[in-house]
Design a protein around this motif. Structure first.
Motif, PDB file in Angstrom:
ATOM      1  N   ALA A 140       1.133  -7.162   6.595  1.00  4.48           N
ATOM      2  CA  ALA A 140       0.058  -6.507   7.338  1.00  4.48           C
ATOM      3  C   ALA A 140       0.233  -4.998   7.281  1.00  4.48           C
ATOM      4  N   GLY A 141      -0.853  -4.291   6.961  1.00  7.05           N
ATOM      5  CA  GLY A 141      -0.817  -2.833   6.890  1.00  7.05           C
ATOM      6  C   GLY A 141      -0.527  -2.276   5.515  1.00  7.05           C
ATOM      7  N   ASP A 142      -0.163  -3.101   4.550  1.00  5.65           N
ATOM      8  CA  ASP A 142       0.063  -2.612   3.187  1.00  5.65           C
ATOM      9  C   ASP A 142      -1.219  -1.992   2.637  1.00  5.65           C
ATOM     10  N   LEU A 143      -1.040  -0.850   1.923  1.00  8.99           N
ATOM     11  CA  LEU A 143      -2.178  -0.172   1.305  1.00  8.99           C
ATOM     12  C   LEU A 143      -2.276  -0.626  -0.150  1.00  8.99           C
ATOM     13  N   LEU A 144      -3.160  -1.547  -0.415  1.00 12.18           N
ATOM     14  CA  LEU A 144      -3.301  -2.125  -1.740  1.00 12.18           C
ATOM     15  C   LEU A 144      -4.176  -1.229  -2.613  1.00 12.18           C
ATOM     16  N   VAL A 145      -3.723  -0.951  -3.828  1.00 14.29           N
ATOM     17  CA  VAL A 145      -4.472  -0.126  -4.772  1.00 14.29           C
ATOM     18  C   VAL A 145      -5.497  -0.995  -5.493  1.00 14.29           C
ATOM     19  N   LEU A 146      -6.766  -0.597  -5.388  1.00 10.23           N
ATOM     20  CA  LEU A 146      -7.843  -1.318  -6.062  1.00 10.23           C
ATOM     21  C   LEU A 146      -8.179  -0.705  -7.415  1.00 10.23           C
ATOM     22  N   THR A 147      -7.919   0.611  -7.576  1.00 13.88           N
ATOM     23  CA  THR A 147      -8.233   1.298  -8.826  1.00 13.88           C
ATOM     24  C   THR A 147      -7.229   0.901  -9.897  1.00 13.88           C
TER      25      THR A 147
END
Length: 358
Positions: free
Chosen positions: A336-343
């Motif tokens: 929870a809270g992880d910043l996942l890279v979409l680019t």
């Protein structure tokens, strides 16, 4: 001396003067301004993840089929002397409806003969009993029994001259008509039952663990919607997931889950009839996957890891691929809270500085 001056001293002097002039020009040129190098930090889009139960969507398609299909054959021989006007290929018939009749005259005669034979046998039995002929009583009783069996068979044969629908059905194939002579065992028609329609929906092996089927303890069933398009108009029907077939198709290696629709031709239950043979599509929710996240396919690298942003740089995180869907994947291993890279950049390495898109 003059020749030495011209050939040696003078050329050397010219070269020395030219070198001195060039050095003076270079020394007098102003110094070029220096440019400071600017480091370009890639900009990436991120999303904050929150693991939890993730709903599974299963899509399939199939053809509507009857639960029962039979070839109705004649049990007696004779000429067809009457056919119901509603007995037509593709028409619906009701349970018990008289569809055709075979000329009964031969079987009416057989019935009368059997009745007469029974009467004679019973009379013979009464006579031997009156004369107390014990040896003949057993034979007379056997004669009565045989006569009764022949009478019962004659009644059955006469009843079989009338061909009735054994259940609510659609006439798939009509093979007889008025005037045609049929023999015992010849096929008269093929009927498709309309009490319950079934659709065999193919599933991949990866879909099977997430399919909920069968009746619950409270008597209810898992429900799905079947849809079909008629031009620009789309119709839908509610169905139940009744069972999973206990076999695998040998050629395609897929499983089949069977959906059922009650009374597909009933206008009171459905806004539009669900015709047998119709191609339908199904999209339904499966069993949810716990502690997982649904992410775009582009965010997953080599089916095994993703990139997060931590302290302004990329951090590679190994994940477990749980399921693939049309344009997304379901993975576990994120917090929870992880910043996942979409680019998806052309070059992405662990520890690479990045900026997050606001």
């Amino acid at each position: 001396m003059t020749r030495l001056f011209k050939n040696v001293v003078l050329p050397l002097a010219v070269v020395a003067i030219a070198a001195a002039v060039s050095l003076a020009i270079i020394s007098s040129r102003p110094e070029l301004p220096r440019r400071e190098s600017i480091e370009v930090v890639p900009l990436v889009e991120v999303v904050t993840v929150q693991p939890g139960p993730v709903a599974v969507t299963i899509e399939s398609r199939g053809i509507v089929t009857p639960r029962r299909s039979i070839d109705l054959v004649s049990e007696v021989s004779g000429r067809v002397d009457w056919v119901d006007s509603g007995f037509l290929q593709g028409e619906a018939v009701s349970e018990g409806q008289l569809l055709l009749r075979i000329d009964p005259i031969d079987y009416e005669v057989a019935l009368s003969t059997a009745e007469a034979s029974l009467a004679s046998a019973e009379l013979a039995l009464a006579e031997v009993k009156a004369l107390v002929k014990k040896a003949a009583i057993a034979e007379a009783q056997a004669g009565v029994t045989a006569a009764r069996d022949r009478l019962r068979q004659a009644k059955v044969d006469l009843a079989n001259t009338e061909i009735r629908a054994p259940f609510n059905a659609v006439v798939d194939i009509k093979q007889v008509d008025v005037g045609q002579y049929v023999t015992a065992g010849s096929s008269l028609m093929k009927l498709l039952s309309t009490d319950v329609a079934e659709v065999r929906l193919p599933l991949l092996a990866s879909d099977v663990p997430y399919v909920d089927y069968g009746q619950y303890d409270d008597g209810t069933w898992p429900q799905i919607m079947l849809t079909a398009s008629f031009g620009n108009i789309k119709h839908s029907w509610r169905a139940r997931l009744a069972r999973l077939e206990r076999r695998v198709d040998e050629e395609t290696r897929v499983f089949f889950v069977v959906a059922q629709v009650d009374e597909p031709y009933s206008r009171s239950l459905h806004s539009h009839i669900l015709a047998l043979g119709l191609f339908v599509e199904a999209s339904f929710a499966g069993i949810a996957i716990d502690d997982a996240v649904k992410i775009p396919r582009s965010a997953l690298h080599q089916s095994s890891y993703v990139y997060l942003v931590e302290n302004g740089s990329l951090q590679r995180r190994e994940v477990t691929l749980r399921r693939r869907e049309s344009d997304s994947v379901i993975v576990s291993g994120l917090e929870a809270g992880d910043l996942l890279v979409l680019t998806r950049l052309d070059l992405m390495v662990d520890g690479m500085p990045v900026r997050m898109l606001d």
